[in-house]
Structure formats: C-alpha cells, structure tokens
Motif scaffolding. Structure first.
Motif, PDB file in Angstrom:
ATOM      1  N   ILE A 129       6.066  18.381  14.369  1.00 28.56           N
ATOM      2  CA  ILE A 129       6.609  18.409  13.002  1.00 28.56           C
ATOM      3  C   ILE A 129       6.582  17.031  12.355  1.00 28.56           C
ATOM      4  N   THR A 130       7.008  16.020  13.127  1.00 29.15           N
ATOM      5  CA  THR A 130       7.208  14.682  12.553  1.00 29.15           C
ATOM      6  C   THR A 130       5.957  13.803  12.625  1.00 29.15           C
ATOM      7  N   SER A 131       5.317  13.776  13.782  1.00 33.49           N
ATOM      8  CA  SER A 131       4.201  12.843  13.973  1.00 33.49           C
ATOM      9  C   SER A 131       2.858  13.409  13.503  1.00 33.49           C
ATOM     10  N   VAL A 132       2.585  14.696  13.821  1.00 36.46           N
ATOM     11  CA  VAL A 132       1.289  15.275  13.447  1.00 36.46           C
ATOM     12  C   VAL A 132       1.306  15.728  11.989  1.00 36.46           C
ATOM     13  N   LEU A 133       2.209  16.656  11.675  1.00 34.42           N
ATOM     14  CA  LEU A 133       2.241  17.192  10.310  1.00 34.42           C
ATOM     15  C   LEU A 133       2.892  16.232   9.314  1.00 34.42           C
ATOM     16  N   GLN A 134       3.785  15.367   9.814  1.00 36.30           N
ATOM     17  CA  GLN A 134       4.615  14.517   8.938  1.00 36.30           C
ATOM     18  C   GLN A 134       5.231  15.385   7.847  1.00 36.30           C
ATOM     19  N   SER A 135       5.833  16.485   8.315  1.00 32.89           N
ATOM     20  CA  SER A 135       6.256  17.579   7.451  1.00 32.89           C
ATOM     21  C   SER A 135       7.350  17.201   6.468  1.00 32.89           C
ATOM     22  N   SER A 136       7.182  17.732   5.257  1.00 33.95           N
ATOM     23  CA  SER A 136       8.166  17.539   4.191  1.00 33.95           C
ATOM     24  C   SER A 136       8.582  18.899   3.645  1.00 33.95           C
ATOM     25  N   ASP A 137       9.877  19.064   3.370  1.00 36.57           N
ATOM     26  CA  ASP A 137      10.375  20.339   2.843  1.00 36.57           C
ATOM     27  C   ASP A 137      10.172  20.455   1.340  1.00 36.57           C
ATOM     28  N   SER A 138       9.835  19.358   0.705  1.00 30.62           N
ATOM     29  CA  SER A 138       9.666  19.353  -0.748  1.00 30.62           C
ATOM     30  C   SER A 138       8.182  19.438  -1.109  1.00 30.62           C
ATOM     31  N   GLY A 141       5.794  16.648  -1.137  1.00 28.93           N
ATOM     32  CA  GLY A 141       5.048  16.254   0.051  1.00 28.93           C
ATOM     33  C   GLY A 141       3.552  16.391  -0.136  1.00 28.93           C
ATOM     34  N   LEU A 142       3.120  17.120  -1.174  1.00 31.43           N
ATOM     35  CA  LEU A 142       1.696  17.235  -1.493  1.00 31.43           C
ATOM     36  C   LEU A 142       1.097  15.870  -1.842  1.00 31.43           C
ATOM     37  N   LEU A 143       1.956  14.935  -2.230  1.00 33.95           N
ATOM     38  CA  LEU A 143       1.502  13.587  -2.583  1.00 33.95           C
ATOM     39  C   LEU A 143       1.457  12.674  -1.359  1.00 33.95           C
ATOM     40  N   GLN A 144       1.946  13.181  -0.214  1.00 30.39           N
ATOM     41  CA  GLN A 144       2.008  12.380   1.010  1.00 30.39           C
ATOM     42  C   GLN A 144       0.818  12.730   1.902  1.00 30.39           C
ATOM     43  N   PHE A 145      -0.204  11.899   1.887  1.00 32.65           N
ATOM     44  CA  PHE A 145      -1.444  12.166   2.612  1.00 32.65           C
ATOM     45  C   PHE A 145      -1.257  11.847   4.092  1.00 32.65           C
ATOM     46  N   VAL A 146      -1.834  12.702   4.973  1.00 40.04           N
ATOM     47  CA  VAL A 146      -1.732  12.494   6.426  1.00 40.04           C
ATOM     48  C   VAL A 146      -3.148  12.243   6.962  1.00 40.04           C
ATOM     49  N   PRO A 147      -3.538  10.977   7.123  1.00 43.52           N
ATOM     50  CA  PRO A 147      -4.928  10.638   7.485  1.00 43.52           C
ATOM     51  C   PRO A 147      -5.413  11.275   8.779  1.00 43.52           C
ATOM     52  N   VAL A 363     -16.967  21.872  -1.309  1.00 42.82           N
ATOM     53  CA  VAL A 363     -15.823  22.326  -2.122  1.00 42.82           C
ATOM     54  C   VAL A 363     -14.653  22.696  -1.216  1.00 42.82           C
ATOM     55  N   GLY A 364     -14.945  23.476  -0.151  1.00 41.44           N
ATOM     56  CA  GLY A 364     -13.883  23.894   0.766  1.00 41.44           C
ATOM     57  C   GLY A 364     -13.201  22.711   1.425  1.00 41.44           C
ATOM     58  N   ALA A 365     -13.994  21.721   1.861  1.00 38.60           N
ATOM     59  CA  ALA A 365     -13.429  20.538   2.512  1.00 38.60           C
ATOM     60  C   ALA A 365     -12.542  19.758   1.549  1.00 38.60           C
ATOM     61  N   ALA A 366     -12.983  19.636   0.294  1.00 37.94           N
ATOM     62  CA  ALA A 366     -12.195  18.903  -0.698  1.00 37.94           C
ATOM     63  C   ALA A 366     -10.857  19.602  -0.960  1.00 37.94           C
ATOM     64  N   VAL A 367     -10.903  20.919  -1.185  1.00 30.68           N
ATOM     65  CA  VAL A 367      -9.669  21.666  -1.456  1.00 30.68           C
ATOM     66  C   VAL A 367      -8.747  21.663  -0.236  1.00 30.68           C
ATOM     67  N   SER A 368      -9.341  21.702   0.958  1.00 33.40           N
ATOM     68  CA  SER A 368      -8.539  21.773   2.184  1.00 33.40           C
ATOM     69  C   SER A 368      -7.678  20.540   2.393  1.00 33.40           C
ATOM     70  N   MET A 369      -7.988  19.452   1.703  1.00 28.32           N
ATOM     71  CA  MET A 369      -7.185  18.240   1.858  1.00 28.32           C
ATOM     72  C   MET A 369      -5.738  18.440   1.379  1.00 28.32           C
ATOM     73  N   LEU A 370      -5.495  19.498   0.614  1.00 31.76           N
ATOM     74  CA  LEU A 370      -4.111  19.841   0.252  1.00 31.76           C
ATOM     75  C   LEU A 370      -3.277  20.127   1.501  1.00 31.76           C
ATOM     76  N   TYR A 371      -3.955  20.625   2.550  1.00 31.41           N
ATOM     77  CA  TYR A 371      -3.253  20.933   3.792  1.00 31.41           C
ATOM     78  C   TYR A 371      -3.120  19.714   4.688  1.00 31.41           C
ATOM     79  N   ALA A 372      -3.772  18.617   4.313  1.00 32.60           N
ATOM     80  CA  ALA A 372      -3.642  17.355   5.052  1.00 32.60           C
ATOM     81  C   ALA A 372      -2.592  16.481   4.384  1.00 32.60           C
ATOM     82  N   THR A 373      -1.511  17.127   3.962  1.00 36.37           N
ATOM     83  CA  THR A 373      -0.398  16.433   3.316  1.00 36.37           C
ATOM     84  C   THR A 373       0.902  16.819   4.019  1.00 36.37           C
TER      85      THR A 373
END
Length: 495
Positions: A129-138, A141-147, A363-373
């Motif tokens: 939850i914390t280290s991999v996803l760096q999960s946010s309940d808000s 969190g879409l603005l928080q990128f997870v490299p 296109v799919g890879a670009a949109v999928s970056m929403l899930y890397a947040t």
C-alpha cells in the motif's frame, strides 16, 4: 506464409483462446467465489452455468465470427447498419480493460524481482500500500506520480508491442504456443508443492465443505453465471475476433469444449493451490481460514508474500514461480484484449496491423499512466467494476440479440454440425441463445447496476460516470468517422 490475420494452425487458435480465458481472474477471483458461495455446493450452479451459457454462447460467437471472417464492428454493421455503434462499444470497452490490466501486470513485474530476496519486508500489507502503490485516498492522488510503477508498466507495454505488432501467427500465435503450456506447467509445480505444506488439508476442507442450503439462494446462481462470463471473456468480442482468423476446416464446436474444459480445469486446479497455502497460513498464524480469504490484489500481493515470509528457503523458488505464473496469465489475457479494436480499425480505416497495434499501444500506455499514480489503485477498482458489472454485460445482452435474433442463429446450425465431431446443435441451442441467455445476463446486469449505485462511494459513482462518458464518446467517434477502406461495406458471409 499465413495471411496477416489468420492462424497458422488450429492449435494456435485453441491455445490463444485458452490464453485469453486463463488469466488473473482464475488465480485470484475464482477461489474466492468458490469458497464464498457454498464451497463444494457451488459446483452445481457452476456446471449448469458452463452448460447453459459458457458453451452455447461461445459457439454462437465462434460461429458468427467464422461466418463473416471480418472484424466485430464490420460484421455487426453488415448484420444491421443501425447496430454499428455496438460493434465499436464492446471492442472499446475491452481495450479499456487492457489499459488497467497493464497496471496489475506492472505491479506483478515488481514482485517478480522482489520475490528473489523477499523485498516486501516483514509487513507485506504496508509495503504494497505504502511503498509500491504509494496509495492516496483522495482523487488528488492522481497528481502524485509513482515512477517505479510507471517503469514496470511501460516494460509490460513494450513486451505487448513486441508480440502484437507482428503478423498474427508470427506474434500472438507463436507466443501462445510457448506461454500457455508454460503457464500450466508452472501452476502444476506450485499446486504440487502447496499440497505438501503442513495445514494444506485445513484449507482444502474449508474450500470444499459444501453448504447445500445456499443452493436455494438466488445469489449463488448469479455468482456462478457471473464467474463464467468473467472467466471465459464472454461477449467481449475476443472469441468472435479469434474465430474470424480461423481456417476453413475448423471444428468450432469441439474447439469450444476444449477451451472451456481447459479454463475450468485451470481455475479449479489453481483453487487447490490457493487454499492449501491459506491452510498453511492458518496453521502457522492461528488465524481462521475465513479471516485470511481475500480476492484480488490482497491475495496476490499481500497474502502470498506473507506466506513466503514464513516458508523458509523454499520461498526463493516458489515465490518467483508464483509471480511469474501471475505475469504469464496476465500477459496471455492482455494480448487478446487489443485484438477486437485493432482488427476493427484495420477493417474500417485500411491501416496495416503493425501500424494499428503501434498506435493503440502508444495511446494505451499513455492513458495507463493514470494508474501509475497514488490514486491508481482506487481508480483501477472503480473502472474494473464499471466495465465488468455494467458496460460489458450490457454489450453481451445486445450481442445476444444481434447474433441470435437479427442475424438468425439458426443459419449456423447446418454448418457447425457438418464440422463437429462431438455435439450436434439443434433447437435446444436456439432456445438457450435466443431466450435463456439474454434473460440471465440481463438479470446479472441489473444486479451489478444496483450494487454499484447502492454500495459505491461518491468517488466511485463519479469515476463510473466519467468512464461511461469516455466509452460512449470513443465508440461514437469510431462509428461516425468515415471509412477509408472501400471494402468496409462488403462483408462476405460463408453460411
């Protein structure tokens, strides 16, 4: 040399379809569904669902796909030009699945590496939850990128592109012949080892302890039919597309039975391994199996690492094998989800397979970056629920009506029977595909809608509406854009 969109052999078709059906859902979803819906008693509605829906509907999809030998959108337009929108709605919905599946593939890629040294530490739950996803309940969190997640996802997209942009047999066909057998072999090793663990019998007795009283409950029957829709990718236009690539002498009915059996054996075999491991965890921790059972990411990325932490040196073998299995299962499924939209675009706009696949993957890879947040995990759950409980089921009902009623499924019977070495179709099949299937799937769809709107959070409802708008608008755009291929309006029929 096979045509760009034709299987080199019947075996390529069967293995690609098995690869499409055998996916993450078999490993993390089915054991939970089996356990929570009466254990051994669940097999009765499960088998009924296979016989009443799984096999008949796949035969319908295969039959119509073979008949037109074209993309899903082109065939639906040929059946009735007013229905072309549905011909794009389902492939676009399936492409949306591909985009968020790439996130799960990325997470698992990270865990393949971590499993060699138990890099998740003493608290796998907190690490995920914390280290991999760096999960946010808000949703901020879409603005928080997870490299880390982004890099792992992009690595998956590169693999997908490398396979998909090639001619069908040289890419997907050849890879399926390697990945699908490998997937089954590794699962046999994992389950075989799991059955030897102390406490395995505890988990298995919990799994198969039948609660016959649940057979009188409506929910267990809906769970069985929902599992078959989910597990066999029914109505996702994948089976239709793959059948359109088959050779002229294919025995589609026998192929259907082979694919359904392989899928069912895999998910039930996987359940043995999952519950053997849960029984071991129960014995080691003193926690009841019922309190350990989860589905989804909780099982794959939290429960399993917890087991590997107490498994000693065996974990350094079993861990990488397990996460590699999950990766292969995800990869074989995800490769199939791009085919319906890609083939439809090739048909309408006259683009090559290589160019179409490349554009879609970018296109799919670009949109999928929403899930890397930081909000990616929550967003994935919302979109997954919308696609599987609302969008796809609605599309399946529409597909049933278009294929069985407007196209007239009875036209397929003589052809399918002439090629079948097993079952012969008759009025019983028409009754199922024309009357029983649309009603059952419509009921499941209504249940899914009620669940989302009654139990969903405000954020879930908002993202459900946004996802619906994206799906509706994208499908509309593909429908109204003028065709650039002169053959778009000339779909030939074979039966």
């Amino acid at each position: 040399m096979a045509d760009k969109n034709e299987w080199g052999s019947n075996m390529s078709f069967i293995l690609a379809m098995i690869g499409s059906a055998v996916g993450l859902g078999n490993i993390w979803r089915y054991p939970y569904v089996l356990y929570s819906n009466g254990g051994g008693a669940f097999y009765i509605p499960y088998i009924v669902a296979i016989l009443l829906m799984g096999i008949p509907f796949l035969i319908l999809e295969y039959g119509v796909g073979y008949n037109f030998k074209s993309s899903f959108a082109k065939a639906v337009k040929k059946i009735n030009s007013k229905c072309e929108y549905i011909g794009w709605f389902l492939p676009v919905a399936v492409f949306m699945i591909m985009i968020y599946y790439s996130a799960i593939l990325g997470w698992d890629g990270i865990y393949i590496i971590l499993s060699f040294f138990k890099g998740w530490g003493a608290d796998p739950n907190s690490y995920f939850i914390t280290s991999v996803l760096q999960s946010s309940d808000s949703y901020l969190g879409l603005l928080q990128f997870v490299p880390l997640v982004a890099v792992a996802m992009l690595a998956g997209w590169v693999i997908i592109w490398f396979i998909s942009h090639r001619d069908l047999e040289a890419g997907l066909g050849k890879v399926s012949k390697v990945l699908v057998p490998l997937l089954f072999i590794i699962m046999v090793i994992i389950v075989g080892f799991s059955l030897t663990l102390p406490g395995a019998s505890i988990g298995l007795s919990e799994l198969f302890n039948p609660d016959w009283s649940l057979l009188t409950h409506f929910e267990i029957w809906m769970a069985a039919f929902g599992q078959i829709v989910f597990s066999l990718s029914l109505g996702m236009s994948i089976a239709f597309t793959f059948a359109s690539y088959t050779k002229d002498d294919s025995d589609l009915v026998t192929n259907t039975i082979s694919i359904v059996l392989a899928n069912s054996l895999f998910e039930n075999f996987a359940a043995l391994g999952v519950f053997s491991i849960l029984g071991y965890m129960s014995l080691q921790s003193g926690t009841a199996v019922a309190d350990l059972v989860t589905q989804g990411t909780g099982l794959v990325f939290i429960a399993y690492p917890t087991v590997f932490n107490v498994l000693g040196n065996w974990a350094f073998i079993l861990g990488p094998l397990f996460f590699l299995t999950v990766y292969l299962a995800g990869l074989t499924s995800i490769l199939s989800t791009i085919e319906p939209l890609s083939f439809s675009i090739q048909n309408k706009f006259g683009l090559s397979r290589g160019k179409t696949m490349t554009v879609l993957i970018v296109v799919g890879a670009a949109v999928s970056m929403l899930y890397a947040t930081g909000y990616g995990g929550s967003l994935l759950g919302f979109v997954d629920t919308f696609i599987n409980q609302i969008a796809l089921l609605l599309g399946v009902v529409a597909e049933c009506i278009i294929f069985a009623w407007i196209f007239k499924a009875e036209k397929l019977i003589d052809f399918l029977n002439s090629h079948s070495k097993t079952i012969k179709l008759g009025k019983w099949w028409l009754v199922i595909v024309k009357y029983i299937l649309p009603v059952f799937i419509a009921v499941i769809w209504i249940g899914g809608m009620i669940d989302v709107f009654n139990n969903g959070s405000i954020d879930q409802l908002n993202f459900t509406i946004i996802s619906a708008l994206i799906l509706v608008i994208a499908s509309l755009m593909f429908t109204i854009l003028p065709a650039r291929n002169p053959e778009w309006d000339n779909a030939k029929e074979r039966v």
